[in-house]
Write a protein that holds these residues in place. Sequence first.
Motif, mmCIF file in Angstrom:
data_model
loop_
_atom_site.group_PDB
_atom_site.id
_atom_site.type_symbol
_atom_site.label_atom_id
_atom_site.label_comp_id
_atom_site.label_asym_id
_atom_site.label_seq_id
_atom_site.Cartn_x
_atom_site.Cartn_y
_atom_site.Cartn_z
ATOM 1 N N GLY A 282 0.806 -1.213 0.000
ATOM 2 C CA GLY A 282 0.000 0.000 0.000
ATOM 3 C C GLY A 282 0.837 1.259 0.000
ATOM 4 O O GLY A 282 0.464 2.267 -0.626
ATOM 5 N N ALA A 283 1.981 1.250 0.688
ATOM 6 C CA ALA A 283 2.862 2.408 0.687
ATOM 7 C C ALA A 283 3.396 2.664 -0.711
ATOM 8 O O ALA A 283 3.450 3.811 -1.181
ATOM 9 C CB ALA A 283 4.018 2.187 1.664
ATOM 10 N N ALA A 284 3.780 1.602 -1.405
ATOM 11 C CA ALA A 284 4.291 1.739 -2.773
ATOM 12 C C ALA A 284 3.188 2.216 -3.717
ATOM 13 O O ALA A 284 3.422 3.044 -4.604
ATOM 14 C CB ALA A 284 4.870 0.407 -3.245
ATOM 15 N N VAL A 285 1.961 1.711 -3.543
ATOM 16 C CA VAL A 285 0.842 2.138 -4.377
ATOM 17 C C VAL A 285 0.554 3.623 -4.161
ATOM 18 O O VAL A 285 0.223 4.348 -5.106
ATOM 19 C CB VAL A 285 -0.416 1.291 -4.084
ATOM 20 C CG1 VAL A 285 -1.663 1.902 -4.718
ATOM 21 C CG2 VAL A 285 -0.220 -0.132 -4.597
ATOM 22 N N SER A 286 0.696 4.091 -2.941
ATOM 23 C CA SER A 286 0.471 5.503 -2.656
ATOM 24 C C SER A 286 1.436 6.374 -3.465
ATOM 25 O O SER A 286 1.030 7.339 -4.118
ATOM 26 C CB SER A 286 0.649 5.773 -1.158
ATOM 27 O OG SER A 286 0.483 7.140 -0.866
ATOM 28 N N VAL A 287 2.719 6.023 -3.441
ATOM 29 C CA VAL A 287 3.700 6.763 -4.236
ATOM 30 C C VAL A 287 3.385 6.626 -5.725
ATOM 31 O O VAL A 287 3.479 7.594 -6.493
ATOM 32 C CB VAL A 287 5.125 6.264 -3.935
ATOM 33 C CG1 VAL A 287 6.144 6.946 -4.856
ATOM 34 C CG2 VAL A 287 5.485 6.515 -2.483
ATOM 35 N N GLY A 288 2.976 5.416 -6.131
ATOM 36 C CA GLY A 288 2.644 5.188 -7.533
ATOM 37 C C GLY A 288 1.469 6.031 -8.001
ATOM 38 O O GLY A 288 1.467 6.542 -9.137
ATOM 39 N N MET A 289 0.465 6.209 -7.160
ATOM 40 C CA MET A 289 -0.675 7.061 -7.531
ATOM 41 C C MET A 289 -0.250 8.512 -7.653
ATOM 42 O O MET A 289 -0.698 9.232 -8.553
ATOM 43 C CB MET A 289 -1.802 6.911 -6.496
ATOM 44 C CG MET A 289 -2.566 5.603 -6.604
ATOM 45 S SD MET A 289 -4.092 5.607 -5.620
ATOM 46 C CE MET A 289 -3.433 5.485 -3.950
ATOM 47 N N MET A 290 0.620 8.954 -6.743
ATOM 48 C CA MET A 290 1.095 10.330 -6.820
ATOM 49 C C MET A 290 1.878 10.541 -8.109
ATOM 50 O O MET A 290 1.764 11.596 -8.770
ATOM 51 C CB MET A 290 1.975 10.613 -5.595
ATOM 52 C CG MET A 290 2.180 12.093 -5.303
ATOM 53 S SD MET A 290 0.671 12.925 -4.766
ATOM 54 C CE MET A 290 0.426 14.073 -6.119
ATOM 55 N N PHE A 291 2.659 9.543 -8.506
ATOM 56 C CA PHE A 291 3.446 9.628 -9.736
ATOM 57 C C PHE A 291 2.549 9.752 -10.972
ATOM 58 O O PHE A 291 2.758 10.633 -11.813
ATOM 59 C CB PHE A 291 4.346 8.399 -9.854
ATOM 60 C CG PHE A 291 5.040 8.274 -11.187
ATOM 61 C CD1 PHE A 291 6.068 9.128 -11.538
ATOM 62 C CD2 PHE A 291 4.656 7.291 -12.096
ATOM 63 C CE1 PHE A 291 6.708 9.018 -12.774
ATOM 64 C CE2 PHE A 291 5.281 7.169 -13.322
ATOM 65 C CZ PHE A 291 6.318 8.039 -13.671
ATOM 66 N N VAL A 292 1.546 8.889 -11.089
ATOM 67 C CA VAL A 292 0.712 8.954 -12.289
ATOM 68 C C VAL A 292 -0.195 10.178 -12.284
ATOM 69 O O VAL A 292 -0.596 10.661 -13.355
ATOM 70 C CB VAL A 292 -0.116 7.661 -12.498
ATOM 71 C CG1 VAL A 292 0.793 6.513 -12.917
ATOM 72 C CG2 VAL A 292 -0.932 7.304 -11.274
ATOM 73 N N ALA A 293 -0.522 10.694 -11.099
ATOM 74 C CA ALA A 293 -1.272 11.950 -11.051
ATOM 75 C C ALA A 293 -0.422 13.083 -11.629
ATOM 76 O O ALA A 293 -0.895 13.894 -12.436
ATOM 77 C CB ALA A 293 -1.689 12.264 -9.624
ATOM 78 N N GLU A 294 0.851 13.142 -11.217
ATOM 79 C CA GLU A 294 1.759 14.161 -11.759
ATOM 80 C C GLU A 294 1.999 13.928 -13.252
ATOM 81 O O GLU A 294 2.080 14.889 -14.033
ATOM 82 C CB GLU A 294 3.093 14.138 -11.000
ATOM 83 C CG GLU A 294 3.018 14.601 -9.552
ATOM 84 C CD GLU A 294 2.829 16.101 -9.426
ATOM 85 O OE1 GLU A 294 2.684 16.793 -10.458
ATOM 86 O OE2 GLU A 294 2.829 16.595 -8.274
ATOM 87 N N LEU A 295 2.091 12.675 -13.661
ATOM 88 C CA LEU A 295 2.291 12.352 -15.070
ATOM 89 C C LEU A 295 1.109 12.852 -15.908
ATOM 90 O O LEU A 295 1.292 13.456 -16.978
ATOM 91 C CB LEU A 295 2.463 10.840 -15.235
ATOM 92 C CG LEU A 295 2.717 10.314 -16.646
ATOM 93 C CD1 LEU A 295 4.000 10.885 -17.228
ATOM 94 C CD2 LEU A 295 2.766 8.776 -16.624
ATOM 95 N N ALA A 296 -0.108 12.611 -15.423
ATOM 96 C CA ALA A 296 -1.300 13.062 -16.138
ATOM 97 C C ALA A 296 -1.371 14.587 -16.184
ATOM 98 O O ALA A 296 -1.782 15.175 -17.187
ATOM 99 C CB ALA A 296 -2.556 12.491 -15.484
ATOM 100 N N ARG A 297 -0.962 15.225 -15.095
ATOM 101 C CA ARG A 297 -0.961 16.696 -15.079
ATOM 102 C C ARG A 297 0.013 17.244 -16.117
ATOM 103 O O ARG A 297 -0.326 18.138 -16.902
ATOM 104 C CB ARG A 297 -0.590 17.210 -13.688
ATOM 105 C CG ARG A 297 -0.553 18.729 -13.583
ATOM 106 C CD ARG A 297 -0.175 19.182 -12.182
ATOM 107 N NE ARG A 297 1.186 18.818 -11.841
ATOM 108 C CZ ARG A 297 2.266 19.525 -12.184
ATOM 109 N NH1 ARG A 297 2.127 20.636 -12.913
ATOM 110 N NH2 ARG A 297 3.470 19.142 -11.825
ATOM 111 N N LEU A 298 1.218 16.688 -16.150
ATOM 112 C CA LEU A 298 2.232 17.170 -17.088
ATOM 113 C C LEU A 298 1.844 16.867 -18.536
ATOM 114 O O LEU A 298 2.257 17.575 -19.458
ATOM 115 C CB LEU A 298 3.587 16.545 -16.764
ATOM 116 C CG LEU A 298 4.228 17.016 -15.449
ATOM 117 C CD1 LEU A 298 5.470 16.196 -15.138
ATOM 118 C CD2 LEU A 298 4.581 18.497 -15.518
ATOM 119 N N ALA A 299 1.049 15.818 -18.730
ATOM 120 C CA ALA A 299 0.577 15.476 -20.070
ATOM 121 C C ALA A 299 -0.636 16.314 -20.468
ATOM 122 O O ALA A 299 -1.174 16.141 -21.571
ATOM 123 C CB ALA A 299 0.228 13.990 -20.142
ATOM 124 N N GLY A 300 -1.076 17.205 -19.600
ATOM 125 C CA GLY A 300 -2.205 18.074 -19.903
ATOM 126 C C GLY A 300 -3.560 17.407 -19.778
ATOM 127 O O GLY A 300 -4.554 17.889 -20.326
#
Length: 387
Positions: A282-300
């Motif tokens: 769950g700790a790793a998934v939390s970081v993973g969700m934050m990563f893809v949220a930032e990825l989606a933001r940067l992708a517009g």
Amino acid sequence: MTETDRTTAATAPRVVRVEGERPYDVVIGRRLLGELPALLGADVQRVLIICTEAMTASADAVREDLVAQGYQAILAEVPDAEGAKSAEVASFCWGVLGQADFTRSDAIVSLGGGATTDLAGFVASTWLRGIKVVHIPTTLLAMVDAAVGGKTGINTAEGKNLVGTFFPPAGVLCDLAALESLPKWDFVAGLAEVIKCGFIADPRILELVEADPAGLVERGGASGEDSAGEDVLTELIERSIRVKARVVGEDLTEAGLREILNYGHTLAHAIEQVERYAWRHGAAVSVGMMFVAELARLAGRLDDAVVDRHRDILTSVGLPVTYRGDRWEQLLAVMRRDKKSRGDLLRFVVLDDLARPARLEGPDPTLLAAAYAEISADAPTTRTISL
């Protein structure tokens, strides 16, 4: 309705039906052991209970109850956590089944966390090409994720869950009493999968967590069966299971829709492997969700408010949202071996908005590196949840 009727209604088990070619029930409540024979079925004679050492006392109680019901029941003790998910441990379980003359009319019961259910499901799916398995998950993460959906798997040196099957259980029993002895950080780690379901499909989950995150964590499973805290916890568990049940009922084998359940998991599995599974899932998934949220933001594709909501809600319950910045190349290499990749094409589940999951395929390497920079820490996180 009398007071007795209201009390009975409040304490009655909740049942979530998982549809598909082999439908089954997920039962949520307390004192559920009496439900087990119905899930096993009248044709079962022998039962192997797969558990960890920590669950031996509980497994003995389950075995004694099954024997009293006329079953032959034996125990197989396996290592804790990801240590259970190996070819060697699976082979040990196959040996127990063979020595006990298990046939296709017999069954396996898992008792433990997500790793135990993954292993037990895999062993059941491969013994005589498939015998019944019933899961009794004892952690929050296992209740809302691993025990439901029929994905089984073991790990190899090359990655997590690279060997596995799709094999629906005969049923799942989520006894909330098991959460009362769950360590706080295991409970918090389980909240990551709950929050994931909120972001991809059911925003009401997020609202319930945001209403009192500290209280939710402090009460955890030890809230007591008559408390308002347990009402909230039960609703969170039921809603999360309903999200997963709807998805896997339509797409058991991850041909399309089911991929949304992997939100945050591509980077998460890489972190777990790099950390040699010392990090909680769950700790790793939390970081993973934050990563893809930032990825989606940067992708517009995702606005700042939803990205900020990720960070706020995850940190409010004590989950990590950063990882060490010097591991990017290592993580990238592991992600390229992820089973969700297609050839050299990296694929991520992202959000276009709250409860609007989508797929991002083959993002530019500079975009990936930029998203990782947004969640990078100069040194390893010291959060207890990650140790």
